[in-house]
Design a protein around this motif. Structure first.
Motif, PDB file in Angstrom:
ATOM      1  N   TYR A   1      91.026  91.716  40.353  1.00 24.52           N
ATOM      2  CA  TYR A   1      91.495  92.260  41.635  1.00 24.52           C
ATOM      3  C   TYR A   1      91.298  93.775  41.668  1.00 24.52           C
ATOM      4  O   TYR A   1      90.896  94.331  42.690  1.00 24.52           O
ATOM      5  CB  TYR A   1      92.978  91.932  41.855  1.00 24.52           C
ATOM      6  CG  TYR A   1      93.275  90.471  42.064  1.00 24.52           C
ATOM      7  CD1 TYR A   1      92.686  89.762  43.117  1.00 24.52           C
ATOM      8  CD2 TYR A   1      94.154  89.779  41.229  1.00 24.52           C
ATOM      9  CE1 TYR A   1      92.966  88.418  43.314  1.00 24.52           C
ATOM     10  CE2 TYR A   1      94.439  88.437  41.425  1.00 24.52           C
ATOM     11  CZ  TYR A   1      93.834  87.763  42.467  1.00 24.52           C
ATOM     12  OH  TYR A   1      94.110  86.431  42.665  1.00 24.52           O
ATOM     13  N   ILE A   2      91.594  94.440  40.536  1.00 22.17           N
ATOM     14  CA  ILE A   2      91.435  95.898  40.451  1.00 22.17           C
ATOM     15  C   ILE A   2      89.964  96.278  40.552  1.00 22.17           C
ATOM     16  O   ILE A   2      89.577  97.160  41.329  1.00 22.17           O
ATOM     17  CB  ILE A   2      92.010  96.426  39.120  1.00 22.17           C
ATOM     18  CG1 ILE A   2      93.506  96.130  39.004  1.00 22.17           C
ATOM     19  CG2 ILE A   2      91.726  97.927  38.974  1.00 22.17           C
ATOM     20  CD1 ILE A   2      94.391  96.930  39.889  1.00 22.17           C
ATOM     21  N   ILE A   3      89.124  95.602  39.764  1.00 22.99           N
ATOM     22  CA  ILE A   3      87.692  95.940  39.721  1.00 22.99           C
ATOM     23  C   ILE A   3      87.039  95.709  41.078  1.00 22.99           C
ATOM     24  O   ILE A   3      86.237  96.524  41.544  1.00 22.99           O
ATOM     25  CB  ILE A   3      86.985  95.115  38.621  1.00 22.99           C
ATOM     26  CG1 ILE A   3      87.503  95.528  37.242  1.00 22.99           C
ATOM     27  CG2 ILE A   3      85.474  95.297  38.688  1.00 22.99           C
ATOM     28  CD1 ILE A   3      87.165  94.550  36.134  1.00 22.99           C
ATOM     29  N   THR A   4      87.394  94.597  41.727  1.00 25.13           N
ATOM     30  CA  THR A   4      86.809  94.276  43.034  1.00 25.13           C
ATOM     31  C   THR A   4      87.185  95.328  44.063  1.00 25.13           C
ATOM     32  O   THR A   4      86.344  95.767  44.863  1.00 25.13           O
ATOM     33  CB  THR A   4      87.268  92.878  43.497  1.00 25.13           C
ATOM     34  OG1 THR A   4      86.891  91.912  42.510  1.00 25.13           O
ATOM     35  CG2 THR A   4      86.632  92.494  44.826  1.00 25.13           C
ATOM     36  N   PHE A   5      88.457  95.785  44.045  1.00 29.48           N
ATOM     37  CA  PHE A   5      88.853  96.834  44.984  1.00 29.48           C
ATOM     38  C   PHE A   5      88.228  98.167  44.603  1.00 29.48           C
ATOM     39  O   PHE A   5      87.810  98.942  45.481  1.00 29.48           O
ATOM     40  CB  PHE A   5      90.375  96.972  45.058  1.00 29.48           C
ATOM     41  CG  PHE A   5      90.792  98.074  45.991  1.00 29.48           C
ATOM     42  CD1 PHE A   5      90.731  97.893  47.360  1.00 29.48           C
ATOM     43  CD2 PHE A   5      91.175  99.320  45.508  1.00 29.48           C
ATOM     44  CE1 PHE A   5      91.057  98.925  48.247  1.00 29.48           C
ATOM     45  CE2 PHE A   5      91.507 100.351  46.371  1.00 29.48           C
ATOM     46  CZ  PHE A   5      91.448 100.144  47.742  1.00 29.48           C
ATOM     47  N   GLN A   6      88.160  98.464  43.314  1.00 28.37           N
ATOM     48  CA  GLN A   6      87.548  99.723  42.856  1.00 28.37           C
ATOM     49  C   GLN A   6      86.104  99.826  43.349  1.00 28.37           C
ATOM     50  O   GLN A   6      85.658 100.905  43.760  1.00 28.37           O
ATOM     51  CB  GLN A   6      87.590  99.779  41.330  1.00 28.37           C
ATOM     52  CG  GLN A   6      86.970 101.032  40.745  1.00 28.37           C
ATOM     53  CD  GLN A   6      86.936 100.977  39.222  1.00 28.37           C
ATOM     54  OE1 GLN A   6      87.896 100.556  38.582  1.00 28.37           O
ATOM     55  NE2 GLN A   6      85.832 101.388  38.640  1.00 28.37           N
ATOM     56  N   ASN A   7      85.376  98.717  43.335  1.00 26.98           N
ATOM     57  CA  ASN A   7      83.985  98.728  43.812  1.00 26.98           C
ATOM     58  C   ASN A   7      83.918  98.926  45.329  1.00 26.98           C
ATOM     59  O   ASN A   7      82.999  99.575  45.839  1.00 26.98           O
ATOM     60  CB  ASN A   7      83.287  97.439  43.396  1.00 26.98           C
ATOM     61  CG  ASN A   7      82.977  97.416  41.911  1.00 26.98           C
ATOM     62  OD1 ASN A   7      82.918  98.461  41.265  1.00 26.98           O
ATOM     63  ND2 ASN A   7      82.795  96.233  41.353  1.00 26.98           N
ATOM     64  N   PHE A   8      84.884  98.376  46.059  1.00 28.11           N
ATOM     65  CA  PHE A   8      84.984  98.627  47.501  1.00 28.11           C
ATOM     66  C   PHE A   8      85.205 100.121  47.746  1.00 28.11           C
ATOM     67  O   PHE A   8      84.571 100.731  48.614  1.00 28.11           O
ATOM     68  CB  PHE A   8      86.141  97.814  48.087  1.00 28.11           C
ATOM     69  CG  PHE A   8      86.401  98.056  49.550  1.00 28.11           C
ATOM     70  CD1 PHE A   8      85.628  97.450  50.519  1.00 28.11           C
ATOM     71  CD2 PHE A   8      87.432  98.902  49.956  1.00 28.11           C
ATOM     72  CE1 PHE A   8      85.871  97.682  51.875  1.00 28.11           C
ATOM     73  CE2 PHE A   8      87.673  99.135  51.302  1.00 28.11           C
ATOM     74  CZ  PHE A   8      86.890  98.523  52.257  1.00 28.11           C
ATOM     75  N   LEU A   9      86.103 100.711  46.956  1.00 23.64           N
ATOM     76  CA  LEU A   9      86.405 102.136  47.100  1.00 23.64           C
ATOM     77  C   LEU A   9      85.195 102.994  46.745  1.00 23.64           C
ATOM     78  O   LEU A   9      84.944 104.021  47.382  1.00 23.64           O
ATOM     79  CB  LEU A   9      87.596 102.491  46.207  1.00 23.64           C
ATOM     80  CG  LEU A   9      88.207 103.883  46.356  1.00 23.64           C
ATOM     81  CD1 LEU A   9      88.697 104.117  47.779  1.00 23.64           C
ATOM     82  CD2 LEU A   9      89.366 104.065  45.367  1.00 23.64           C
ATOM     83  N   THR A  10      84.406 102.564  45.755  1.00 25.35           N
ATOM     84  CA  THR A  10      83.193 103.298  45.370  1.00 25.35           C
ATOM     85  C   THR A  10      82.207 103.366  46.532  1.00 25.35           C
ATOM     86  O   THR A  10      81.612 104.412  46.796  1.00 25.35           O
ATOM     87  CB  THR A  10      82.523 102.626  44.148  1.00 25.35           C
ATOM     88  OG1 THR A  10      83.397 102.750  43.025  1.00 25.35           O
ATOM     89  CG2 THR A  10      81.190 103.279  43.811  1.00 25.35           C
ATOM     90  N   LEU A  11      82.027 102.250  47.247  1.00 27.97           N
ATOM     91  CA  LEU A  11      81.131 102.255  48.410  1.00 27.97           C
ATOM     92  C   LEU A  11      81.670 103.162  49.511  1.00 27.97           C
ATOM     93  O   LEU A  11      80.913 103.867  50.167  1.00 27.97           O
ATOM     94  CB  LEU A  11      80.938 100.836  48.949  1.00 27.97           C
ATOM     95  CG  LEU A  11      80.063  99.897  48.130  1.00 27.97           C
ATOM     96  CD1 LEU A  11      79.896  98.569  48.865  1.00 27.97           C
ATOM     97  CD2 LEU A  11      78.688 100.502  47.857  1.00 27.97           C
TER      98      LEU A  11
END
Length: 280
Positions: A109-119
């Protein structure tokens, strides 16, 4: 940190929380009330500070998991002789599951959101802290009531950079406030489609996690990402499937059987779109 586990069943939790670098600036909501500056008062160091902790922002991740932006601030404290006032607001991402999950499953859940934030930032980011809690991990602090323990996860971050400055909203591709009205739908779609589109996302995100260097390989990865994205989202072919099937049968009828094995290998991929067609 904060838990002694006797078996793997002890390592099940319901909630994971993480402060992520640049998340506060991306959310862009402050509990400080902006004051109209009186130049004369400001000159004489007459300063009024008003602060109220913002309400959490909740959203659905999936059928059994709720997400939340949780605002945290220290209490400035009161002293008989007050010399300083410090209020530091932070924002953390939380995922709260109705079911107990392993650490690896919660980290997704953290990694998936972190990647959203990166974009959104168009820049790599990373967790500053990660903590876990669950129904099976409670402690009596002496008042007869049991409370969930906060267990900190020790981890290393390859992308951590000392003295890195966060981006402001005007430097980002988009921030929370720009998509606020559609955010709940967008983030739910991001999580629901992530597994399908992860190969395409990984090719794009690699450039951010490799020091933001744009190289020949970065270009090739982005081209392949576009190709992969299109292939997984659109089920297109060069020729309609039934027409292609008939064409294949007609060709095999007039070709000697010793060539059928080779031709069937060609037919397996002959109806796929090439990169040029997918980009178009």
């Amino acid at each position: 940190i904060g838990l002694h586990a006797n078996s793997s069943t002890d390592l099940l939790f319901n909630q994971i929380s993480s402060e992520i670098f640049n998340l506060g600036e991306w959310v862009g909501i402050s509990g400080f009330k902006r004051q109209n500056i009186n130049p004369e008062a400001f000159k004489n160091h007459e300063i009024i500070v008003e602060y109220k902790l913002p309400e959490p922002i909740e959203f659905e991740i999936d059928a059994t998991t709720t997400g939340r932006f949780n605002f945290i601030a220290n209490h400035p404290g009161l002293s008989r002789y007050q010399k300083t006032v410090t209020i530091n607001q932070r924002v953390e991402f939380q995922a709260i599951s109705a079911n107990e999950k392993s650490i690896d499953d919660l980290l997704k859940y953290i990694i998936t959101f972190q990647n959203f934030l990166t974009l959104a930032l168009y820049k790599s980011t990373y967790p500053l802290s990660i903590s876990l809690s669950g129904e099976r991990h409670k402690k009596d602090y002496g008042d007869g009531e049991t409370y969930k323990k906060t267990i900190k996860l020790y981890f290393s971050s390859q992308n951590f950079k000392t003295n890195e400055k966060p981006k402001f909203d005007f430097e980002m591709i988009f921030d929370y406030r720009r998509i606020q009205t559609d955010f709940k739908r967008i983030i739910k779609n991001w999580y629901s489609k992530y597994k399908l589109l992860e190969p395409a996302f990984d090719l794009v995100l690699e450039q951010f996690y490799n020091g933001n260097r744009f190289t020949v390989n970065t270009f090739l990865n982005l081209a392949q990402s576009a190709e992969t994205f299109h292939a997984r989202v659109h089920n297109h072919t060069k020729i309609p499937r039934e027409q292609y099937k008939k064409m294949k049968e007609d060709i095999l009828k007039v070709v000697p059987t010793e060539y059928h094995s080779w031709l069937n290998d060609q037919f397996n991929f002959g109806n796929n779109l090439n990169l040029h067609s997918r980009l178009t």
